[in-house]
Design an enzyme around this catalytic site. Structure first.
Site, PDB file in Angstrom:
ATOM      1  N   HIS A 160       0.817  -1.224   0.000  1.00 44.63           N
ATOM      2  CA  HIS A 160       0.000   0.000   0.000  1.00 44.63           C
ATOM      3  C   HIS A 160       0.847   1.268   0.000  1.00 44.63           C
ATOM      4  O   HIS A 160       0.472   2.269   0.622  1.00 44.63           O
ATOM      5  CB  HIS A 160      -0.950   0.019   1.204  1.00 44.63           C
ATOM      6  CG  HIS A 160      -2.093  -0.939   1.085  1.00 44.63           C
ATOM      7  ND1 HIS A 160      -3.090  -0.818   0.137  1.00 44.63           N
ATOM      8  CD2 HIS A 160      -2.394  -2.042   1.804  1.00 44.63           C
ATOM      9  CE1 HIS A 160      -3.962  -1.788   0.273  1.00 44.63           C
ATOM     10  NE2 HIS A 160      -3.557  -2.559   1.268  1.00 44.63           N
ATOM     11  N   GLU A 189       3.618  -5.879  -3.905  1.00 37.95           N
ATOM     12  CA  GLU A 189       2.813  -4.869  -4.589  1.00 37.95           C
ATOM     13  C   GLU A 189       2.990  -3.478  -3.998  1.00 37.95           C
ATOM     14  O   GLU A 189       2.873  -3.283  -2.789  1.00 37.95           O
ATOM     15  CB  GLU A 189       1.328  -5.247  -4.535  1.00 37.95           C
ATOM     16  CG  GLU A 189       0.445  -4.281  -5.301  1.00 37.95           C
ATOM     17  CD  GLU A 189      -1.008  -4.686  -5.290  1.00 37.95           C
ATOM     18  OE1 GLU A 189      -1.827  -3.895  -5.780  1.00 37.95           O
ATOM     19  OE2 GLU A 189      -1.336  -5.777  -4.784  1.00 37.95           O
ATOM     20  N   GLU A 243      -1.598   0.319 -10.615  1.00 35.02           N
ATOM     21  CA  GLU A 243      -3.031   0.565 -10.454  1.00 35.02           C
ATOM     22  C   GLU A 243      -3.388   2.043 -10.484  1.00 35.02           C
ATOM     23  O   GLU A 243      -4.536   2.407 -10.742  1.00 35.02           O
ATOM     24  CB  GLU A 243      -3.539  -0.048  -9.151  1.00 35.02           C
ATOM     25  CG  GLU A 243      -3.008   0.598  -7.889  1.00 35.02           C
ATOM     26  CD  GLU A 243      -3.488  -0.090  -6.624  1.00 35.02           C
ATOM     27  OE1 GLU A 243      -4.176   0.564  -5.829  1.00 35.02           O
ATOM     28  OE2 GLU A 243      -3.187  -1.291  -6.462  1.00 35.02           O
ATOM     29  N   HIS A 296      -5.764  -4.777 -11.866  1.00 35.35           N
ATOM     30  CA  HIS A 296      -6.297  -4.261 -10.606  1.00 35.35           C
ATOM     31  C   HIS A 296      -7.819  -4.307 -10.661  1.00 35.35           C
ATOM     32  O   HIS A 296      -8.424  -3.991 -11.680  1.00 35.35           O
ATOM     33  CB  HIS A 296      -5.815  -2.821 -10.426  1.00 35.35           C
ATOM     34  CG  HIS A 296      -6.272  -2.158  -9.184  1.00 35.35           C
ATOM     35  ND1 HIS A 296      -7.086  -1.041  -9.180  1.00 35.35           N
ATOM     36  CD2 HIS A 296      -6.010  -2.436  -7.875  1.00 35.35           C
ATOM     37  CE1 HIS A 296      -7.305  -0.651  -7.939  1.00 35.35           C
ATOM     38  NE2 HIS A 296      -6.664  -1.477  -7.125  1.00 35.35           N
TER      39      HIS A 296
END
Length: 375
Positions: free
Chosen positions: A185, A209, A235, A285
């Site tokens: 994140h 990610e 994304e 995504h």
């Protein structure tokens, strides 16, 4: 055939777009600008002034016309353009009586491997989520954070070591039968991202990610050059130009375009082709509704370098399984590629009124000292 109307529908926390034609064919799309859907809806209304009266089958032309009509760019615009583009591909498939992927090159695979979301506030909840997904037949789990709410004044060492212990717990819980898609994140600096990646490499993540913010591609490339696990990102990117820079700098191993924000099926097929030229795989995504899932599967079905599809929770429960007629079928961790014309799903109008729009609150996570945490 001519476009007669563009309809926008706010449902629950989603924005859908339906394109109507004079032959009674209706196309369905979704905007992925989930943080600013009201802005994206206004852009759709602006596009409507051009689209009504046009031939819906001139998809590439309309994409270029709308994207290049002014010098403005950004997520709200691209979410609107994506929704319209998906709806036009839905119309094209229905007009010719074939799935949309058939018009995009045809089927490369009959089923699409997915990773299941896992959420939790504690290590125990996250581990149980991994075990539950394995029990249900999923061969990969994702949206899987190594962080839980921080304890006061957490040191660098404790932050890294606690995160590494959680990743180990996930691997111990599922063995080698389930891939782990570790989601950071964007919450680490490049140096922190490198340190953590080295600590968790032995647990063999499928991908790592968004370890750092995507705004500075050089920073992502720096991380990629110093670690031994694959990075997945993309994304928040909107265009082939951004993805080409990401790929040229060797900053990722999996690209993650959002079909509902990165220009729809038209543009994401091009992003996949760019990635293919760099031997990079595609993991779209998808944090949205079953309409987004259906659009993603159309892309997944027709590209040779597909890796895995994000599959959000709740597609088998209300409201998601009620707002569409006949959701896509899933079997043992794979979505079956639909054979119906268009993108394969339709809204269930009778259920939509049950789920009025819920505007997103502006809530940003803060650290103990009051400073902002990246989302």
């Amino acid at each position: 055939m001519k476009i007669t109307d563009i309809e926008t529908l706010f449902v629950d926390r989603w924005l859908f777009v339906r394109v109507h034609t004079d032959e009674g064919i209706i196309g369905l799309g979704e905007s992925g600008t989930w943080g600013y859907l009201e802005a994206s809806e206004r852009v759709v209304q602006t596009f409507k002034r051009y689209l009504v009266g046009q031939d819906p089958l001139r998809i590439e032309h309309h994409w270029q016309y709308l994207y290049r009509n002014s010098h403005f760019r950004g997520a709200a615009i691209m979410g609107a353009l994506s929704a319209v583009d998906i709806a036009l591909w839905d119309i094209a498939g229905k007009y010719f009586g074939v799935p949309s992927y058939q018009l995009l090159g045809g089927m490369c695979r009959e089923r699409v491997r997915v990773y299941r979301h896992v959420f939790g506030e504690t290590t125990e909840e996250l581990v149980e989520g991994c075990i539950g997904a394995k029990r249900e037949g999923f061969t990969a789990v994702g949206h899987l954070s190594p962080f839980v709410p921080e304890s006061p004044r957490m040191t660098h060492t404790k932050k890294i070591e606690d995160a590494a212990r959680r990743v180990k717990a996930y691997r111990d819980a599922v063995g080698d039968d389930v891939d782990l898609c570790i989601e950071i994140h964007r919450q680490l600096s490049p140096s922190e991202a490198i340190v953590l990646a080295k600590r968790i490499a032995e647990y063999r993540p499928f991908f790592y990610e968004d370890p750092v913010l995507p705004d500075n591609i050089e920073a992502m490339a720096q991380v990629a050059a110093h670690i031994d696990i694959p990075i997945a990102t993309g994304e928040r990117l909107h265009t082939i130009f951004e993805f080409e820079e990401l790929l040229a700098k060797k900053a990722t191993h999996y690209v993650r375009p959002d079909v509902c924000m990165a220009g729809g099926l038209t543009h994401c097929k091009k992003i996949a082709a760019l990635a293919e030229a760099h031997y990079v795989l595609v993991a779209p995504h998808n944090p949205l509704s079953p309409v987004s899932t259906a659009a993603c599967v159309q892309l997944d079905a027709c590209i040779p370098n597909f890796a895995i599809q994000e599959y959000p929770l709740g597609e088998d429960k209300p409201p998601k399984n009620e707002i569409v007629r006949q959701p896509l079928k899933i079997e043992r961790g794979y979505l079956l590629v639909p054979r119906e014309p268009g993108i394969g799903v339709e809204l269930n109008d009778k259920a939509l009124a049950k789920y009025p729009y819920v505007p997103r609150k502006i809530v940003t996570t803060l650290r103990e000292d009051g400073s902002v945490v990246d989302q």
